[in-house]
Motif scaffolding. Structure first.
Motif, PDB file in Angstrom:
ATOM      1  N   PRO A 236      24.837   1.032 -21.303  1.00 30.41           N
ATOM      2  CA  PRO A 236      25.953   0.524 -20.498  1.00 30.41           C
ATOM      3  C   PRO A 236      25.564   0.355 -19.045  1.00 30.41           C
ATOM      4  CG  PRO A 236      26.229   2.856 -20.918  1.00 30.41           C
ATOM      5  CD  PRO A 236      25.010   2.434 -21.681  1.00 30.41           C
ATOM      6  N   GLY A 237      26.445  -0.302 -18.297  1.00 26.77           N
ATOM      7  CA  GLY A 237      26.197  -0.573 -16.893  1.00 26.77           C
ATOM      8  C   GLY A 237      26.020  -2.055 -16.671  1.00 26.77           C
ATOM      9  N   GLY A 238      26.384  -2.527 -15.487  1.00 26.05           N
ATOM     10  CA  GLY A 238      26.276  -3.952 -15.213  1.00 26.05           C
ATOM     11  C   GLY A 238      27.272  -4.737 -16.025  1.00 26.05           C
ATOM     12  N   ASP A 239      26.814  -5.411 -17.076  1.00 29.66           N
ATOM     13  CA  ASP A 239      27.701  -6.267 -17.859  1.00 29.66           C
ATOM     14  C   ASP A 239      28.190  -5.609 -19.141  1.00 29.66           C
ATOM     15  OD1 ASP A 239      25.169  -6.242 -18.854  1.00 29.66           O
ATOM     16  OD2 ASP A 239      24.885  -8.407 -18.885  1.00 29.66           O
ATOM     17  N   ILE A 240      28.000  -4.304 -19.295  1.00 30.50           N
ATOM     18  CA  ILE A 240      28.469  -3.585 -20.482  1.00 30.50           C
ATOM     19  C   ILE A 240      29.312  -2.404 -20.020  1.00 30.50           C
ATOM     20  CG2 ILE A 240      27.803  -2.308 -22.547  1.00 30.50           C
ATOM     21  CD1 ILE A 240      25.201  -3.862 -22.596  1.00 30.50           C
TER      22      ILE A 240
END
Length: 314
Positions: A236-240
């Motif tokens: 996860p992170g950014g676009d998730i």
């Protein structure tokens, strides 16, 4: 032949208005209007939400939902949620929900809006409704899934973006593009709902978003794969968006001997897994039975996996 007994009625929705600044909590008649015409939730989709499973009189995975709610508010510059008030309102709603004799699993949604343009004050409310028959069926039978590009991408190399969108709110002020809110669970879900409608119109139940061959997430869920004793999910992170159900699963599964890891996943990884699942708060876990028209095998340990995910939510 005896007739089937008349099905019991579903409880009416429970709605509580939650004063975001620590004030009153009051009941709202579900048949009467509540939100003003100039509330940013309606005019701009400017707000956040969390959806929590209510089961056996308890709010499941409450701490993780609370933390993400708080992080989402920080990303959008909304007032910091006073969690004690939201927790109290949730307890009140649960008590009212289970006063109905036919009450079962329910979906509890917290909503925090930037509020009315005319007052500049945020607004908040909580709803409890029955889990839909469609979600219950997908828990049991699984889902047929198509893959699709989401239509946009986020430059996660920008300093601070990945950490900010994982909910590390102390880093938000240093983010060079502070208007990026993809890491927050915002009310702007029109594109996600459009993707689901498109999938349904084309004979599928759900969507997994991809970027080229890279797997991202479901329209309203987190992608999780199982292979042997390994459990994997896209980092996860950014676009998730970080998933609360996936986080609970990884913590619980790790304690019970599974090897869990967040990593970039490709389509080949999904096709090579023993099983692929979409996990989320209310639907809990739906096994992907077909992916882009290709049948995925049913794992021998399907019941074990279902039990694992259910127990992870407490």
């Amino acid at each position: 032949m005896a007739l089937d007994p008349k099905p019991r009625s579903t409880p009416s929705p429970v709605i509580l208005v939650v004063e975001p600044y620590g004030g009153s909590i009051r009941h709202q008649n579900p048949n009467l209007p509540m939100v003003f015409w100039d509330d940013a939730a309606l005019t701009r989709g400017d707000g956040i939400f969390e959806t929590i499973l209510i089961r056996d009189g308890k709010a499941c995975n409450l701490q993780r939902h609370s933390e993400r709610f708080k992080a989402s508010a920080a990303l959008l510059g909304l007032p910091e949620p006073i969690l004690e008030g939201w927790h109290k309102a949730t307890e009140m709603a649960i008590e009212e929900w289970y006063a109905h004799p036919s009450a079962g699993d329910a979906s509890c949604t917290w909503t925090l809006s930037r509020g009315r343009a005319s007052t500049g004050l945020a607004s908040g409310w909580l709803t409890v409704t029955a889990v839909s028959a469609e979600k219950l069926a997908q828990r049991e039978n699984g889902v047929s899934v198509m893959t699709s590009s989401r239509g946009y991408s986020v430059d996660t190399d920008l300093p601070g973006i990945a950490k900010a969108t994982r909910g590390e709110v102390s880093k938000v002020s240093r983010t060079p593009a502070p208007w990026l809110t993809v890491g927050a669970k915002t009310l702007a879900y029109a594109a996600n709902m459009a993707a689901l409608r498109y999938a349904t119109a084309n004979g599928f139940d759900d969507v997994i978003f991809t970027e080229d061959d890279r797997v991202l997430e479901g329209a309203t869920s987190t992608v999780v794969s199982f292979k042997g004793d390994k459990i994997r999910t896209p980092a996860p992170g950014g676009d998730i968006l970080p998933g609360t159900t996936q986080a609970a699963l990884f913590d619980y599964a790790t304690e019970h001997g599974w090897r869990c890891k967040e990593k970039d996943l490709t389509m080949d990884h999904l096709f090579g897994a023993d099983s692929v699942w979409l996990v989320s708060s209310v639907r809990i876990a739906a096994r992907v039975t077909r992916l882009d028209g290709y049948k995925l095998p049913k794992p021998d340990n399907e019941k074990q996996i279902r039990d694992l995910i259910t127990k992870a939510l407490g």
